[in-house]
Design an enzyme around this catalytic site. Structure first.
Site, PDB file in Angstrom:
ATOM      1  N   ASP A  24       0.775  -1.254   0.000  1.00  0.00           N
ATOM      2  CA  ASP A  24       0.000   0.000   0.000  1.00  0.00           C
ATOM      3  C   ASP A  24       0.807   1.306   0.000  1.00  0.00           C
ATOM      4  OD1 ASP A  24      -1.455  -2.149   0.884  1.00  0.00           O
ATOM      5  OD2 ASP A  24      -2.278  -1.159   2.636  1.00  0.00           O
ATOM      6  N   GLU A 207     -10.493  -2.641   4.010  1.00  0.00           N
ATOM      7  CA  GLU A 207      -9.218  -2.068   4.450  1.00  0.00           C
ATOM      8  C   GLU A 207      -9.053  -0.675   3.834  1.00  0.00           C
ATOM      9  OE1 GLU A 207      -6.303  -5.871   4.765  1.00  0.00           O
ATOM     10  OE2 GLU A 207      -6.645  -5.249   2.720  1.00  0.00           O
TER      11      GLU A 207
END
Ligand code: FRU
Length: 471
Positions: A24, A207
């Site tokens: 990420d 998420e």
């Protein structure tokens, strides 16, 4: 073929660090002429582990400079570790946190998830702070971490923004398909305002939530958009969805929506979050995503480096059939690519071919479909390998086929054909195609439909072949 050199997988104009694993993007923030890209990084290898924040900066969002590791995993006395999971960074220009010298306006605070890891197992997740007085180069941990723990093992990925003088945090309870919204005046004490969730796609954990305002094109209005990294069309894949609605400072209320709003129709766009503290010239939010999919992220060919980031994308909203939809524009402004072509299908009597010296290029196409059935475009074509972008004018579907794109056998889920609805506008289809060694991003109709897919061609250089579909 000995004449065709082997390919490198490292993209030329998409950021990747020199080596090791990334996932990420984290802490996207602008300060003093620099766009900061922090990211989930394993300093010790090309597999997920020892999660820490890596760091790169850019002055133009096109070229990036890798900087030393920003926020490292730390070890506890009992041998367990605190991994630094995903989160946000803000500029605390009023020193609300008290971390900085009086009057200092350029302090950066990172709000991230501490992931307690014991013998390779996640024990607890909570939100913690680190701060930097030198524009993200060096960081100190807050000595009273964590700042937010609710006794959940899965509780992560805070995203923080300032609204009317107060900090707001949106953070995920992944297993419950929920986000929570908190408020704070000092980044240290947080009060729960509301919860949102159990809507849209709940096939897979939630998420990396974020919440921000997006201008509506051709109007003075804006709406709030919530991005969630959740599931893609099939549950074995991770992807992203979004909600459009209103946020009154406390609760997010989504507009009525039909079905799930998906951000990207490919397989390799996840965990995208927006930049904070953008300069006034950037009127629209800008996001970056991780170019991969948890389904096979750990198996993709590595060259000592695994994972990459999408190009930054500018967001706006348009209203179509009574519903707001996100539009994503690549940072390379539309229609000024290295090649830009207006093609009439009626004049395409034989296939059109471009010779490519390497596997990294940008191509802007405007195709007047006429009475044709559509077209097929072979990208990265050499003897055995090709990726095929096909448009079927009858069904108004665009397909991206990577089943023969080169290396595909590293994971059974990788070989795929993506399909998406793209309605031509006045008989014309616009495609902005970005091929960059191992990542392909396609923006159809000026960013109304977007696809991101990884590919691993083994040969460098080849052809692009565009031909009409037969009856
Ligand atoms: C999303 C994610 C986050 C987490 C991070 C760990 O891809 O699972 O939820 O913070 O990766 O690396």
């Amino acid at each position: 073929n000995a004449c065709i050199p082997s390919a490198t997988y490292r993209p030329a104009y998409h950021y990747t660090p020199e080596k090791n694993w990334v996932n990420d993007p984290n802490g996207l923030v602008y300060l003093d002429g620099e766009y900061h890209l922090f990211y989930q990084y394993n300093p010790a290898g090309d597999k997920w582990g020892h999660m820490s924040w890596g760091h790169a900066v850019s002055k133009n969002l096109k070229t990036w400079e890798e900087l030393p590791l920003a926020i490292p995993e730390t070890m506890n006395a009992d041998g367990s570790t605190n991994m630094v999971f995903s989160g946000a960074a803000v500029v605390d220009s009023l020193n609300t946190s008290g971390f900085f010298e009086k009057g200092f306006t350029k302090g950066m605070v990172a709000i991230y998830t501490s992931h307690l890891n014991k013998n390779g197992e996640g024990m607890a997740q909570s939100q913690s702070l680190a701060y930097s007085s030198d524009k993200g180069r060096t960081w100190k941990f807050y000595d009273k971490n964590p700042v937010l723990a609710i006794g959940l093992k899965d509780f992560r990925d805070p995203n923080v923004f300032m609204q009317e003088g107060k900090w707001k945090m949106i953070v995920a309870k992944p297993l419950e398909f929920m986000v929570q919204i908190y408020e704070s005046t000092n980044l240290k004490e947080w009060t729960l305002l509301s919860e949102f969730g159990k809507m849209g796609d709940v096939a897979k954990i939630w998420e990396c939530p974020s919440l921000f305002k997006v201008p509506v094109e051709n109007s003075d209005n804006s709406k709030w958009v919530m991005l969630i990294s959740s599931a893609a069309e099939a549950t074995e894949f991770t992807g992203m969805q979004y909600f459009v609605g209103e946020f009154d400072g406390k609760s997010f209320v989504p507009d009525k929506q039909e079905g799930v709003l998906r951000l990207d129709r490919g397989k390799d766009f996840y965990a995208a979050i927006p930049f904070q503290n953008l300069p006034a010239k950037d009127k629209n939010p800008i996001i970056i995503g991780w170019g991969s999919n948890w389904s096979y992220a750990g198996d993709i060919p590595s060259e000592g480096r695994r994972g990459m980031f999408s190009m930054p994308r500018k967001l706006s909203l348009v209203k179509e059939n009574g519903q707001f939809r996100l539009v994503q524009k690549p940072i390379y402004s539309n229609r000024i690519h290295s090649k830009e072509l207006i093609l009439k299908a009626s004049e395409l009597t034989k296939p059109k071919t471009w010779e490519m010296k390497n596997n990294s290029y940008k191509l802007g196409l405007v195709i007047d479909l006429g009475n044709s059935n559509g077209f097929a475009m072979e990208l990265l074509k050499n003897e055995e390998e090709k990726c095929v972008l096909t448009y079927n004018a009858m069904t108004q579907k665009l397909f991206f086929d990577r089943t023969k794109s080169g290396k595909i056998d590293f994971n059974k889920n990788f070989s795929s054909i993506e399909s998406m609805q793209v309605v031509p506008q006045n008989g014309v289809l616009k495609l902005d195609i970005f091929v960059d060694n191992s990542i392909v991003e396609v923006f159809a109709n000026e960013g109304k439909v977007v696809l991101t897919d990884l590919v691993f061609p083994q040969k460098n250089g080849g052809k692009i072949i565009l031909s009409l579909l037969k009856d």
